[in-house]
Design a protein around this motif. Structure first.
Motif, PDB file in Angstrom:
ATOM      1  N   GLU A 167      97.967 102.889  -4.245  1.00 48.29           N
ATOM      2  CA  GLU A 167      97.202 103.416  -3.086  1.00 48.29           C
ATOM      3  C   GLU A 167      97.663 102.498  -1.959  1.00 48.29           C
ATOM      4  O   GLU A 167      97.223 102.821  -0.861  1.00 48.29           O
ATOM      5  N   PHE A 168      97.903 101.076  -2.256  1.00 47.31           N
ATOM      6  CA  PHE A 168      97.918 100.245  -1.215  1.00 47.31           C
ATOM      7  C   PHE A 168      99.439 100.016  -0.656  1.00 47.31           C
ATOM      8  O   PHE A 168      99.799  99.253   0.300  1.00 47.31           O
ATOM      9  N   ASN A 169     100.312 100.763  -1.140  1.00 44.21           N
ATOM     10  CA  ASN A 169     101.646 100.831  -0.786  1.00 44.21           C
ATOM     11  C   ASN A 169     101.866 101.746   0.261  1.00 44.21           C
ATOM     12  O   ASN A 169     101.953 103.087   0.090  1.00 44.21           O
ATOM     13  N   THR A 170     101.693 101.212   1.710  1.00 47.85           N
ATOM     14  CA  THR A 170     102.167 102.131   2.751  1.00 47.85           C
ATOM     15  C   THR A 170     103.145 102.710   3.010  1.00 47.85           C
ATOM     16  O   THR A 170     103.412 103.498   3.875  1.00 47.85           O
ATOM     17  N   PRO A 257     100.486  94.279   1.279  1.00 47.57           N
ATOM     18  CA  PRO A 257      99.455  94.288   2.781  1.00 47.57           C
ATOM     19  C   PRO A 257      98.421  95.153   2.504  1.00 47.57           C
ATOM     20  O   PRO A 257      98.300  96.086   2.232  1.00 47.57           O
ATOM     21  N   GLY A 258      97.126  94.394   2.781  1.00 44.04           N
ATOM     22  CA  GLY A 258      96.103  95.001   2.958  1.00 44.04           C
ATOM     23  C   GLY A 258      95.173  95.132   1.445  1.00 44.04           C
ATOM     24  O   GLY A 258      94.263  95.719   1.496  1.00 44.04           O
ATOM     25  N   ARG A 259      96.016  94.629   0.350  1.00 44.87           N
ATOM     26  CA  ARG A 259      95.311  94.710  -0.794  1.00 44.87           C
ATOM     27  C   ARG A 259      94.290  93.672  -0.859  1.00 44.87           C
ATOM     28  O   ARG A 259      94.724  92.538  -1.038  1.00 44.87           O
ATOM     29  N   ALA A 260      93.129  93.794  -1.260  1.00 47.48           N
ATOM     30  CA  ALA A 260      92.051  92.755  -1.571  1.00 47.48           C
ATOM     31  C   ALA A 260      92.050  92.478  -3.065  1.00 47.48           C
ATOM     32  O   ALA A 260      91.846  93.299  -3.762  1.00 47.48           O
TER      33      ALA A 260
END
Length: 267
Positions: A167-170, A257-260
């Motif tokens: 899900e975090f893979n843009t 990027p964007g993964r917490a």
């Protein structure tokens, strides 16, 4: 067994039956006919297998997630929190679906199989037409070499699946397109290395049809197979699946990027 789990298992069975019915039918087309319709177009066989996977995902993905591969199920248990108690049931359903798919292919192609074995004086007990159903090492390929091939190829498969469904893979496709990309990944692996040992990359894909053929007259040519080869398409993909999933989990996923990151992972 609750209704939800029952539906998931039925979906896994159906998914594998679809994949094996279409995929092994493509194998029958290239194996049993002379000239083969795929003689100058091996990519067609690869696309048939890949689209079979895509169709299976579209049919069953909303119910079970369409693992359709024990190596995928194991990787999801280890790295994605899939319940371990469900894993043996999923794997059994996958093998059963592959068995049913092989039986359906046999129903369709039995007269052609009999003609082929008679024409080539190669009975089932000597492996006649076995390539329609299950995998085998190619020319010059030993058991151990085939094992490492399957580790590498299944690692690539799981690395790709984890990336495609992250899900975090843009850069990954949207949900409705991921099935097609996974199918193309399967096709690409086959086009790149299918002649080594027919690219099983899925323990159920080999074991289910092998069990069917053992019962349908191939006997020892199916199990344990020449040189006791039967374990290679099972152990190799399981091993490679863990390797590929772990590679994505620890070498790629933490840096998206964007993964917490959860506190324990950040530490």
């Amino acid at each position: 067994m609750d209704r939800t789990l029952m539906g998931e298992l039925i979906s896994e069975l159906i998914a594998m039956a679809i994949i094996m019915t279409l995929g092994n039918s493509a194998a029958a087309m290239i194996t049993l006919y002379d000239p083969s319709p795929y003689a100058q177009a091996y990519w067609g066989v690869c696309i048939a297998w890949g689209l079979a996977v895509t169709i299976a995902i579209y049919v069953t993905g909303a119910v079970s997630g369409t693992h359709a591969n024990p190596a995928v199920t194991l990787a999801l248990v280890l790295f994605r929190g899939f319940p371990a108690r469900k894993a043996p049931l999923y794997m059994a359903a996958q093998v059963a679906g592959a068995f049913i798919g092989a039986a359906l292919v046999y129903q369709m192609f039995q007269p052609v199989i009999d003609h082929y074995t008679a024409l080539h004086h190669l009975p089932r007990t000597q492996g006649g037409a076995a390539g329609v159903f299950f995998t085998h090492p190619g020319e010059g390929i030993t058991r151990i070499h085939a094992f490492w091939d399957e580790v590498i190829l299944t690692a690539i498969l799981l690395l790709g699946i984890f990336a495609i469904t992250e899900e975090f893979n843009t850069s990954a496709p949207m949900a409705n397109a991921s099935a097609l990309i996974i199918g193309l990944l399967v096709a690409c692996i086959g086009a790149s290395a299918g002649y080594l040992e027919a690219w099983p990359i899925n323990p159920a894909r080999d074991l289910g049809p092998r069990l069917f053929c053992w019962l349908a007259g191939w006997g020892a040519a199916a199990l344990p197979a020449p040189d006791h080869y039967w374990w290679v398409p099972i152990v190799g993909p399981f091993t490679g699946g863990v390797v590929g999933a772990a590679l994505y989990q620890f070498a790629v996923r933490p840096f998206l990027p964007g993964r917490a990151l959860p506190p324990e992972e950040a530490a």
